[in-house]
Write an enzyme that holds these catalytic residues in place. Structure first.
Site, mmCIF file in Angstrom:
data_model
loop_
_atom_site.group_PDB
_atom_site.id
_atom_site.type_symbol
_atom_site.label_atom_id
_atom_site.label_comp_id
_atom_site.label_asym_id
_atom_site.label_seq_id
_atom_site.Cartn_x
_atom_site.Cartn_y
_atom_site.Cartn_z
ATOM 1 C CD1 TRP A 61 1.517 -18.501 4.479
ATOM 2 C CD2 TRP A 61 3.599 -18.597 3.647
ATOM 3 N NE1 TRP A 61 1.678 -17.447 3.586
ATOM 4 C CE2 TRP A 61 2.940 -17.493 3.069
ATOM 5 C CE3 TRP A 61 4.928 -18.863 3.278
ATOM 6 C CZ2 TRP A 61 3.556 -16.657 2.148
ATOM 7 C CZ3 TRP A 61 5.540 -18.029 2.355
ATOM 8 C CH2 TRP A 61 4.852 -16.940 1.801
ATOM 9 C CG MET A 62 3.124 -14.449 9.151
ATOM 10 S SD MET A 62 3.901 -13.817 10.661
ATOM 11 C CE MET A 62 5.434 -13.139 9.992
ATOM 12 C CG ASP A 64 -0.631 -9.672 3.620
ATOM 13 O OD1 ASP A 64 0.391 -10.132 3.118
ATOM 14 O OD2 ASP A 64 -1.630 -9.354 2.949
ATOM 15 C CG PHE A 120 -7.406 -13.519 0.962
ATOM 16 C CD1 PHE A 120 -7.123 -14.839 1.256
ATOM 17 C CD2 PHE A 120 -7.167 -13.076 -0.345
ATOM 18 C CE1 PHE A 120 -6.609 -15.701 0.283
ATOM 19 C CE2 PHE A 120 -6.650 -13.920 -1.314
ATOM 20 C CZ PHE A 120 -6.372 -15.234 -1.006
ATOM 21 N NE ARG A 194 -5.643 -9.277 -2.886
ATOM 22 C CZ ARG A 194 -5.525 -9.569 -4.180
ATOM 23 N NH1 ARG A 194 -6.583 -9.982 -4.869
ATOM 24 N NH2 ARG A 194 -4.367 -9.433 -4.798
ATOM 25 C CG ASP A 195 -5.958 -7.013 0.885
ATOM 26 O OD1 ASP A 195 -6.384 -8.147 1.167
ATOM 27 O OD2 ASP A 195 -5.028 -6.825 0.084
ATOM 28 C CD GLU A 246 -1.684 -7.887 -3.231
ATOM 29 O OE1 GLU A 246 -2.215 -8.937 -3.604
ATOM 30 O OE2 GLU A 246 -0.511 -7.841 -2.802
ATOM 31 C CD1 TRP A 334 3.222 -10.608 -2.258
ATOM 32 C CD2 TRP A 334 3.344 -12.835 -2.020
ATOM 33 N NE1 TRP A 334 2.286 -10.991 -1.315
ATOM 34 C CE2 TRP A 334 2.338 -12.351 -1.148
ATOM 35 C CE3 TRP A 334 3.608 -14.201 -2.023
ATOM 36 C CZ2 TRP A 334 1.601 -13.187 -0.311
ATOM 37 C CZ3 TRP A 334 2.864 -15.025 -1.190
ATOM 38 C CH2 TRP A 334 1.885 -14.526 -0.352
HETATM 39 C C1 FRU Z 1 -0.908 -9.377 0.097
HETATM 40 C C2 FRU Z 1 -2.033 -10.350 -0.196
HETATM 41 C C3 FRU Z 1 -3.374 -9.701 0.071
HETATM 42 C C4 FRU Z 1 -4.256 -10.876 0.337
HETATM 43 C C5 FRU Z 1 -3.327 -11.800 1.083
HETATM 44 C C6 FRU Z 1 -3.577 -13.257 0.831
HETATM 45 O O1 FRU Z 1 0.291 -9.975 0.411
HETATM 46 O O2 FRU Z 1 -1.943 -10.812 -1.529
HETATM 47 O O3 FRU Z 1 -3.819 -8.875 -0.980
HETATM 48 O O4 FRU Z 1 -5.378 -10.546 1.089
HETATM 49 O O5 FRU Z 1 -2.020 -11.467 0.668
HETATM 50 O O6 FRU Z 1 -2.820 -14.061 1.676
#
Ligand code: FRU
Length: 535
Positions: A61-62, A64, A120, A194-195, A246, A334
């Site tokens: 799985w991959m 971001d 993440f 996050r991110d 995100e 998603w």
């Molecule tokens: C975006 C996300 C990010 C998070 C990551 C988790 O696709 O939901 O916000 O850091 O994927 O895998």
């Protein structure tokens, strides 16, 4: 002689061993193992639907792209990765490097989950002045800034389970040490927090971090990448709020008229124009602390109208002499990412693309182009003869088994009531349509009959994008790679990126004039070489 075993070699060894095991089992008649190994014994990067000139993980799985940074002639690409399954799980950062943004070498996993949580999304920078004091010797350290996601906290229904951490590398990103003082930013009581994307802001000589906090972004300043001060918020009442915010990014760009502006990119978990996850952007000013949108706050600008370009951000530390702003996105959505019909791996990245700011007929807009290094893998070209197709007429642009990976460039003139389509098809008569509809003045990709779609009722559909240009010449640049199409319309003013899964690869491309006349002003079909195997 030192023999360096790369992940690719290891993969090949495993596959050969699996193949031998398969033969051995067949001889001894153990059917169960036979079936399982049969499916996984595939030549390197030649499985059904496997992209040939896009980055994808060798297996599993991959999601971001993360930590994209350029250092000492290497473009680093880290990415959200789960090594134990083809669906999302405990996140790691896997790693690849490239010297030309086109050919990639897979490297070992860079960051593993630890007691503070899964790893993440986030970014990486070269700490040129060693402000973090993580450097050893004379070389600057690479510093990665990411989100820790503590799964136990999420399961317990807490709201403080996402924090920000950092790690450093003193060997060109090959090995990483997590900072002992993590987390560097604790959670202020916001579930989605996050991110982090970090940039250096020259005028104040400070690091700036932008991260998403549910429905807005927060901006922080730091002198050393360890101590962070909250300096502003942006976005509560700006742009689209169809889903959680995100993967932000923030960078300056010179416009085509020589003015410096700042661009803020924000991905949205849901509510994109054609459904599901997508990416919006804002154009404005930034003073090191505060970002100001120059457009009306309710205006939404979309980076890509296709359904499969998400969580994209740009490379850090591209040398000034190069000067490009280079973007890469995750080519999925998603809504169905975890169920797409690929066996041993899931998903690919978009082509690396440059971002520019241009004064268009609709105002200042991001214009996106594939990086020029794509020429490293372009093969032979065939020019199309200028000609006009009347309503209902069609032109076979090409038929061959090689056509499943190609670049098609077309300049077409059609009236206001004109509609033309480019049809890519296979022996099963499954078809992907890309075109322009003059009555609606929009581009579209129709993947309703493109191949498999039963894996998700969110997948099938027609995806449209309003045209900006008023030029009578419609310009399309279309990259086809086995299971994805990237459409750069009108020199990158409008973008559509979609994936699809035909039962067998497309082998024919036709141009069809559906309404009105379609005058082909210019056209060229170019083959593209695989980056994973010798052609
Ligand atoms: C975006 C996300 C990010 C998070 C990551 C988790 O696709 O939901 O916000 O850091 O994927 O895998």
């Amino acid at each position: 002689m030192i023999c360096r075993i790369t992940k690719r070699h290891l993969y090949t060894i495993i596959m050969i061993t699996t193949g031998l095991l398969f033969v051995a089992c067949r001889e001894s008649g153990t059917n169960k193992i036979q079936e399982e190994t049969d499916q996984s014994f595939q030549p390197y990067f030649q499985e059904q639907h496997r992209p040939q000139f896009h980055f994808s993980p060798e297996r599993m799985w991959m999601n971001d792209p993360n930590g994209m940074v350029y250092y000492e002639n290497e473009f680093h690409l880290f990415y959200q990765y789960y090594p134990d399954s083809t669906v999302w799980g405990p996140m790691h950062w896997d790693h690849a490097v490239s010297t030309d943004l086109i050919h990639w070498e897979h490297l070992p996993i860079a960051l593993y989950p630890d007691a503070l949580g899964y790893i993440f999304s986030g970014s990486a920078v070269v700490d040129w002045k060693n402000t973090s004091e993580f450097g050893a010797g004379n070389d600057p350290p690479l510093v990665a800034i990411f989100t820790y996601h503590k799964i136990e906290g999420e399961r317990a229904g807490d709201n403080d389970f996402q924090t920000q951490g950092i790690a450093y590398s003193n060997d060109k990103g090959r090995t990483w040490t997590k900072y002992g003082g993590n987390p560097v930013i604790p959670n202020p009581g916001i579930k989605d927090f996050r991110d982090p994307k970090v940039i250096g802001y020259q005028p104040s000589q400070k690091w700036v971090m932008v991260l998403t906090a549910f429905d807005h972004v927060r901006l922080y300043n730091s002198n050393n990448l360890k101590d962070w001060e909250l300096v502003s918020e942006f976005g509560h009442d700006q742009g689209s709020h169809g889903g959680v915010w995100e993967c932000p990014d923030l960078f300056p760009l010179m416009t085509d008229t020589g003015e410096e502006m700042w661009v803020m990119i924000v991905s949205l978990g849901d509510g994109a124009p054609n459904g599901g996850s997508g990416t919006q952007y804002f154009v404005g000013n930034f003073d090191g602390k505060t970002f100001t949108n120059k457009n009306p706050k309710e205006q939404v600008l979309w980076l890509d109208y296709g359904r499969d370009n998400y969580a994209g951000v740009t490379w850090s530390d591209i040398p000034e002499e190069d000067g490009r702003r280079i973007f890469l996105g995750w080519m999925s959505n998603w809504k169905y990412a975890q169920v797409v019909p690929t066996d041993s791996w899931r998903s690919a990245m978009t082509l690396p693309r440059t971002l520019e700011l241009k004064n268009t007929e609709a105002g200042l807009r991001l214009v996106t182009k594939p990086v020029e290094e794509i020429r490293n893998i372009l093969g032979e070209s065939v020019e199309l003869k200028p000609q006009t197709l009347a309503r209902g007429e069609e032109l076979v642009i090409g038929t061959s088994t090689e056509i499943d990976r190609c670049l098609l460039e077309l300049t077409i003139s059609t009236g206001e009531a004109g509609k033309f389509l480019i049809e890519m098809s296979n022996v099963e008569n499954q078809r992907l349509l890309v075109g322009y509809d003059g009555r609606r003045d929009e581009f579209f990709i129709d993947r309703t009959a493109s191949g498999k779609s039963g894996f998700s009722n969110e997948f099938s559909g027609v995806h449209t994008a309003p045209r900006i240009s008023k030029s009578p010449h419609i310009n399309l640049k279309l990259f086809l790679d086995v299971s994805s199409v990237e459409v750069f319309a009108d020199q990158g003013e409008v973008l559509l990126t979609d994936v699809f899964f035909p039962d067998s690869n497309y082998h024919a491309i036709r141009l069809i004039s559906e309404e009105g006349d379609a005058e082909i002003v210019k056209g060229k079909l170019t083959s593209i070489k695989s980056i994973w195997r010798e052609d």
